[in-house]
Design a protein around this motif. Sequence first.
Motif, mmCIF file in Angstrom:
data_model
loop_
_atom_site.group_PDB
_atom_site.id
_atom_site.type_symbol
_atom_site.label_atom_id
_atom_site.label_comp_id
_atom_site.label_asym_id
_atom_site.label_seq_id
_atom_site.Cartn_x
_atom_site.Cartn_y
_atom_site.Cartn_z
ATOM 1 N N HIS A 105 0.772 -1.140 -0.126
ATOM 2 C CA HIS A 105 -0.015 -0.042 0.123
ATOM 3 C C HIS A 105 1.037 1.418 0.049
ATOM 4 N N MET A 106 0.543 2.283 -0.748
ATOM 5 C CA MET A 106 1.509 3.286 -1.051
ATOM 6 C C MET A 106 0.685 4.800 -0.531
ATOM 7 N N GLY A 107 1.612 5.570 -0.234
ATOM 8 C CA GLY A 107 0.905 6.689 0.140
ATOM 9 C C GLY A 107 1.949 8.081 -0.106
ATOM 10 N N TRP A 108 1.196 9.137 -0.430
ATOM 11 C CA TRP A 108 1.983 10.315 -0.546
ATOM 12 C C TRP A 108 1.586 11.262 0.557
ATOM 13 N N TYR A 109 2.810 11.938 0.939
ATOM 14 C CA TYR A 109 2.722 12.692 2.194
ATOM 15 C C TYR A 109 3.366 14.149 1.838
ATOM 16 N N ARG A 110 3.235 15.046 2.789
ATOM 17 C CA ARG A 110 3.731 16.093 2.431
ATOM 18 C C ARG A 110 4.115 17.018 4.022
ATOM 19 N N GLN A 111 5.329 17.748 3.780
ATOM 20 C CA GLN A 111 5.718 18.338 4.998
ATOM 21 C C GLN A 111 6.003 19.777 4.722
ATOM 22 N N ALA A 112 5.564 20.688 5.633
ATOM 23 C CA ALA A 112 5.569 21.937 5.555
ATOM 24 C C ALA A 112 6.489 22.198 6.406
ATOM 25 N N PRO A 113 7.249 23.444 6.534
ATOM 26 C CA PRO A 113 8.342 23.849 7.196
ATOM 27 C C PRO A 113 7.823 23.939 8.620
ATOM 28 N N GLY A 114 8.809 23.027 9.572
ATOM 29 C CA GLY A 114 8.355 23.109 10.980
ATOM 30 C C GLY A 114 7.423 22.074 11.290
ATOM 31 N N LYS A 115 6.780 21.324 10.390
ATOM 32 C CA LYS A 115 5.487 20.342 10.747
ATOM 33 C C LYS A 115 5.990 18.932 10.276
ATOM 34 N N GLN A 116 5.127 18.127 11.089
ATOM 35 C CA GLN A 116 5.321 16.670 10.601
ATOM 36 C C GLN A 116 4.734 16.498 9.334
ATOM 37 N N PRO A 117 5.425 15.409 8.671
ATOM 38 C CA PRO A 117 4.699 15.014 7.278
ATOM 39 C C PRO A 117 2.966 14.559 7.616
ATOM 40 N N THR B 135 6.202 2.537 -9.642
ATOM 41 C CA THR B 135 6.024 3.859 -9.669
ATOM 42 C C THR B 135 4.350 4.232 -9.129
ATOM 43 N N VAL B 136 4.406 5.037 -8.130
ATOM 44 C CA VAL B 136 3.370 5.814 -7.978
ATOM 45 C C VAL B 136 3.282 7.233 -8.309
ATOM 46 N N TYR B 137 2.294 7.859 -8.743
ATOM 47 C CA TYR B 137 2.006 9.021 -9.101
ATOM 48 C C TYR B 137 1.198 9.708 -8.146
ATOM 49 N N LEU B 138 1.275 11.362 -8.335
ATOM 50 C CA LEU B 138 0.373 12.186 -7.665
ATOM 51 C C LEU B 138 0.030 13.165 -8.717
ATOM 52 N N GLN B 139 -1.238 13.099 -9.374
ATOM 53 C CA GLN B 139 -1.593 14.364 -10.197
ATOM 54 C C GLN B 139 -2.086 15.432 -9.410
ATOM 55 N N MET B 140 -1.578 16.606 -9.584
ATOM 56 C CA MET B 140 -2.131 17.640 -8.667
ATOM 57 C C MET B 140 -2.522 18.862 -9.455
ATOM 58 N N ASN B 141 -3.878 18.886 -9.669
ATOM 59 C CA ASN B 141 -4.400 20.085 -10.381
ATOM 60 C C ASN B 141 -4.997 21.365 -9.132
ATOM 61 N N SER B 142 -5.342 22.221 -10.004
ATOM 62 C CA SER B 142 -5.856 23.556 -9.162
ATOM 63 C C SER B 142 -5.048 23.945 -7.670
ATOM 64 N N LEU B 143 -3.882 23.968 -7.953
ATOM 65 C CA LEU B 143 -2.909 23.944 -6.925
ATOM 66 C C LEU B 143 -2.858 25.191 -6.255
ATOM 67 N N GLU B 144 -2.780 25.373 -4.948
ATOM 68 C CA GLU B 144 -2.969 26.511 -3.934
ATOM 69 C C GLU B 144 -1.721 26.648 -3.314
ATOM 70 N N PRO B 145 -1.594 28.169 -2.622
ATOM 71 C CA PRO B 145 -0.428 28.216 -1.979
ATOM 72 C C PRO B 145 -0.123 27.405 -0.891
ATOM 73 N N GLU B 146 -1.407 26.966 -0.278
ATOM 74 C CA GLU B 146 -1.363 25.981 0.932
ATOM 75 C C GLU B 146 -0.624 24.590 0.500
ATOM 76 N N ASP B 147 -0.814 24.225 -0.797
ATOM 77 C CA ASP B 147 -0.146 22.875 -1.221
ATOM 78 C C ASP B 147 1.226 23.049 -1.127
ATOM 79 N N THR B 148 1.892 24.098 -0.748
ATOM 80 C CA THR B 148 3.503 24.407 -0.735
ATOM 81 C C THR B 148 4.100 23.486 0.353
ATOM 82 N N ALA B 149 5.098 22.614 -0.009
ATOM 83 C CA ALA B 149 5.552 21.590 0.748
ATOM 84 C C ALA B 149 6.526 20.869 0.257
#
Length: 118
Positions: free
Chosen positions: A32-44, A76-90
Amino acid sequence: VQFVESGGGLVQPGGSLRLSCAASGSRFTIYHMGWYRQAPGKQPDVVATITSGGRTIYADSVKGRFTISRDNAKNTVYLQMNSLEPEDTAVYYCNTCTEIGGVPLGSWGQGTQVTVSS
């Protein structure tokens, strides 16, 4: 298992990016696979998961905008990201995870930086 993430970059709000994660080893099909994101100073935080059988789950913040998929022939696992927002920065990472809850199980790769800014 080792992971190599790629595809990040700088994009304007409303833009799109497609992230890729190449996994080593011969047992990718059972993970099972996952995508994660980590903003500065935060946990993934988990963004999206896909089970070995192809069932997908998304964080509320990305539903309708992001799509996770996998190509078992390419490990390979992919993440297609559309309608990106500044909050997606990580920094975005992939990992193996539990089927329920998307708890990451393996070691982290180097990640790929996504910056959404005008």
